[in-house]
Design a protein around this motif. Structure first.
Motif, PDB file in Angstrom:
ATOM      1  N   VAL A  52       5.591  38.239 -14.261  1.00  0.00           N
ATOM      2  CA  VAL A  52       6.725  38.978 -13.889  1.00  0.00           C
ATOM      3  C   VAL A  52       7.046  39.182 -12.153  1.00  0.00           C
ATOM      4  CG1 VAL A  52       8.395  40.962 -14.173  1.00  0.00           C
ATOM      5  CG2 VAL A  52       6.730  40.312 -16.085  1.00  0.00           C
ATOM      6  N   ARG A  53       8.022  38.119 -11.549  1.00  0.00           N
ATOM      7  CA  ARG A  53       7.871  38.635 -10.245  1.00  0.00           C
ATOM      8  C   ARG A  53       9.329  38.972 -10.086  1.00  0.00           C
ATOM      9  NH1 ARG A  53       4.755  34.873  -7.270  1.00  0.00           N
ATOM     10  NH2 ARG A  53       6.190  36.126  -6.133  1.00  0.00           N
ATOM     11  N   LEU A  54       8.851  40.459  -9.869  1.00  0.00           N
ATOM     12  CA  LEU A  54       9.910  41.314 -10.232  1.00  0.00           C
ATOM     13  C   LEU A  54      10.166  41.225  -8.389  1.00  0.00           C
ATOM     14  CD1 LEU A  54      11.961  43.693 -10.653  1.00  0.00           C
ATOM     15  CD2 LEU A  54      10.331  45.510  -9.917  1.00  0.00           C
ATOM     16  N   ASP A  55       8.916  40.598  -7.538  1.00  0.00           N
ATOM     17  CA  ASP A  55       9.102  40.640  -5.888  1.00  0.00           C
ATOM     18  C   ASP A  55      10.433  40.416  -5.233  1.00  0.00           C
ATOM     19  OD1 ASP A  55       7.059  39.143  -7.549  1.00  0.00           O
ATOM     20  OD2 ASP A  55       6.824  38.767  -4.669  1.00  0.00           O
ATOM     21  N   LEU A  56      10.053  38.725  -6.090  1.00  0.00           N
ATOM     22  CA  LEU A  56      10.974  37.518  -5.937  1.00  0.00           C
ATOM     23  C   LEU A  56      12.447  38.289  -7.195  1.00  0.00           C
ATOM     24  CD1 LEU A  56       9.554  34.463  -7.080  1.00  0.00           C
ATOM     25  CD2 LEU A  56       9.327  35.113  -4.950  1.00  0.00           C
ATOM     26  N   ALA A  57      12.735  38.931  -7.548  1.00  0.00           N
ATOM     27  CA  ALA A  57      14.513  39.113  -7.537  1.00  0.00           C
ATOM     28  C   ALA A  57      14.641  40.227  -6.951  1.00  0.00           C
ATOM     29  CB  ALA A  57      13.733  39.528  -9.628  1.00  0.00           C
ATOM     30  N   LEU A  58      13.608  40.887  -6.023  1.00  0.00           N
ATOM     31  CA  LEU A  58      14.680  41.846  -5.918  1.00  0.00           C
ATOM     32  C   LEU A  58      14.810  41.638  -4.242  1.00  0.00           C
ATOM     33  CD1 LEU A  58      12.089  44.558  -6.393  1.00  0.00           C
ATOM     34  CD2 LEU A  58      14.564  44.762  -6.946  1.00  0.00           C
ATOM     35  N   GLU A  59      13.815  40.592  -4.073  1.00  0.00           N
ATOM     36  CA  GLU A  59      13.770  39.764  -2.544  1.00  0.00           C
ATOM     37  C   GLU A  59      15.779  39.443  -2.858  1.00  0.00           C
ATOM     38  OE1 GLU A  59      12.101  36.341  -0.244  1.00  0.00           O
ATOM     39  OE2 GLU A  59      11.088  37.889  -0.915  1.00  0.00           O
ATOM     40  N   HIS A  60      15.525  38.522  -3.233  1.00  0.00           N
ATOM     41  CA  HIS A  60      17.046  37.760  -3.837  1.00  0.00           C
ATOM     42  C   HIS A  60      18.012  38.571  -3.727  1.00  0.00           C
ATOM     43  CE1 HIS A  60      19.969  34.618  -4.783  1.00  0.00           C
ATOM     44  NE2 HIS A  60      20.475  35.817  -6.009  1.00  0.00           N
ATOM     45  N   LEU A  61      17.828  39.245  -4.443  1.00  0.00           N
ATOM     46  CA  LEU A  61      18.846  39.841  -4.373  1.00  0.00           C
ATOM     47  C   LEU A  61      19.745  41.036  -3.100  1.00  0.00           C
ATOM     48  CD1 LEU A  61      18.130  41.593  -8.712  1.00  0.00           C
ATOM     49  CD2 LEU A  61      20.408  40.622  -7.613  1.00  0.00           C
ATOM     50  N   GLN A  62      18.512  41.788  -2.840  1.00  0.00           N
ATOM     51  CA  GLN A  62      18.736  42.111  -0.975  1.00  0.00           C
ATOM     52  C   GLN A  62      19.089  41.944   0.186  1.00  0.00           C
ATOM     53  OE1 GLN A  62      14.904  43.624  -1.504  1.00  0.00           O
ATOM     54  NE2 GLN A  62      14.558  46.204  -1.454  1.00  0.00           N
ATOM     55  N   GLU A  63      18.934  40.253  -0.003  1.00  0.00           N
ATOM     56  CA  GLU A  63      19.155  38.776   0.573  1.00  0.00           C
ATOM     57  C   GLU A  63      20.607  38.421  -0.028  1.00  0.00           C
ATOM     58  OE1 GLU A  63      16.546  35.944   0.371  1.00  0.00           O
ATOM     59  OE2 GLU A  63      14.383  37.009   1.709  1.00  0.00           O
ATOM     60  N   THR A  64      21.229  38.753  -0.667  1.00  0.00           N
ATOM     61  CA  THR A  64      22.718  38.427  -1.179  1.00  0.00           C
ATOM     62  C   THR A  64      23.384  39.704  -0.937  1.00  0.00           C
ATOM     63  OG1 THR A  64      22.064  38.285  -3.483  1.00  0.00           O
ATOM     64  CG2 THR A  64      22.497  36.531  -2.022  1.00  0.00           C
ATOM     65  N   GLY A  65      23.016  40.349  -0.500  1.00  0.00           N
ATOM     66  CA  GLY A  65      23.830  42.011  -0.579  1.00  0.00           C
ATOM     67  C   GLY A  65      23.879  43.069  -1.603  1.00  0.00           C
ATOM     68  N   HIS A  66      22.827  42.774  -2.417  1.00  0.00           N
ATOM     69  CA  HIS A  66      22.733  43.373  -3.449  1.00  0.00           C
ATOM     70  C   HIS A  66      22.913  45.059  -3.053  1.00  0.00           C
ATOM     71  CE1 HIS A  66      23.684  40.067  -5.315  1.00  0.00           C
ATOM     72  NE2 HIS A  66      25.055  40.854  -5.863  1.00  0.00           N
ATOM     73  N   ASP A  67      23.124  46.281  -3.851  1.00  0.00           N
ATOM     74  CA  ASP A  67      22.389  47.957  -3.651  1.00  0.00           C
ATOM     75  C   ASP A  67      22.349  48.205  -5.099  1.00  0.00           C
ATOM     76  OD1 ASP A  67      24.739  48.302  -3.331  1.00  0.00           O
ATOM     77  OD2 ASP A  67      24.634  49.189  -1.164  1.00  0.00           O
ATOM     78  N   VAL A  68      22.467  47.930  -5.723  1.00  0.00           N
ATOM     79  CA  VAL A  68      22.916  48.308  -7.148  1.00  0.00           C
ATOM     80  C   VAL A  68      22.323  47.262  -8.472  1.00  0.00           C
ATOM     81  CG1 VAL A  68      24.024  49.759  -8.960  1.00  0.00           C
ATOM     82  CG2 VAL A  68      25.480  50.060  -6.296  1.00  0.00           C
ATOM     83  N   LEU A  69      20.753  48.163  -8.839  1.00  0.00           N
ATOM     84  CA  LEU A  69      20.465  46.959  -9.738  1.00  0.00           C
ATOM     85  C   LEU A  69      20.167  47.706 -10.968  1.00  0.00           C
ATOM     86  CD1 LEU A  69      17.906  46.565  -7.204  1.00  0.00           C
ATOM     87  CD2 LEU A  69      19.825  45.264  -7.420  1.00  0.00           C
ATOM     88  N   VAL A  70      20.822  46.363 -12.087  1.00  0.00           N
ATOM     89  CA  VAL A  70      19.956  47.574 -13.345  1.00  0.00           C
ATOM     90  C   VAL A  70      18.644  46.279 -14.172  1.00  0.00           C
ATOM     91  CG1 VAL A  70      21.365  47.797 -15.871  1.00  0.00           C
ATOM     92  CG2 VAL A  70      22.423  48.133 -13.646  1.00  0.00           C
ATOM     93  N   GLU A  71      17.887  47.462 -14.660  1.00  0.00           N
ATOM     94  CA  GLU A  71      16.620  46.303 -15.406  1.00  0.00           C
ATOM     95  C   GLU A  71      16.777  47.404 -16.582  1.00  0.00           C
ATOM     96  OE1 GLU A  71      13.021  45.577 -16.289  1.00  0.00           O
ATOM     97  OE2 GLU A  71      13.352  47.610 -16.126  1.00  0.00           O
ATOM     98  N   VAL A  72      17.025  46.669 -17.544  1.00  0.00           N
ATOM     99  CA  VAL A  72      16.768  46.544 -19.092  1.00  0.00           C
ATOM    100  C   VAL A  72      15.560  46.135 -19.484  1.00  0.00           C
ATOM    101  CG1 VAL A  72      18.039  45.549 -21.471  1.00  0.00           C
ATOM    102  CG2 VAL A  72      19.494  45.746 -19.067  1.00  0.00           C
ATOM    103  N   SER A  73      15.036  47.164 -19.896  1.00  0.00           N
ATOM    104  CA  SER A  73      13.229  47.096 -20.259  1.00  0.00           C
ATOM    105  C   SER A  73      13.350  47.871 -21.466  1.00  0.00           C
ATOM    106  CB  SER A  73      12.713  47.386 -19.614  1.00  0.00           C
ATOM    107  OG  SER A  73      11.423  47.065 -19.492  1.00  0.00           O
TER     108      SER A  73
END
Length: 87
Positions: A52-73
């Motif tokens: 699971v590369r959560l680090d890559l997903a978070l990096e992309h989201l932060q770089e594209t200006g997202h600041d609210v995240l929903v993780e379904v698990s």
């Protein structure tokens, strides 16, 4: 541990129809937004066997200006890294 069931699982999921997401979903396999047709049986079987590369997903989201995240698990294991605590 998943290797023995991957072929059976892929066959069971072969009828999945992957549509374009209505809300951006970022893959924790690639760290990139999911595209139409990507979430097929092969994707989900690959997802079970790869890190699971959560680090890559978070990096992309932060770089594209997202600041609210929903993780379904089914488990809150990712709550701490998503909260920003412990960084």
């Amino acid at each position: 541990a998943m290797d023995p069931i991957v072929a059976e699982l892929e066959k069971a999921l072969e009828s999945l129809v992957s549509r374009a997401p209505l809300v951006e979903m970022v893959s924790t396999l690639s760290g990139l937004p999911v595209t139409e047709g990507e979430l097929d049986a092969s994707y989900w079987c690959h997802n079970l066997r790869q890190p699971v590369r959560l680090d890559l997903a978070l990096e992309h989201l932060q770089e594209t200006g997202h600041d609210v995240l929903v993780e379904v698990s089914p488990h809150p294991v990712l709550a701490l890294p998503l909260s920003g605590e412990g960084n």
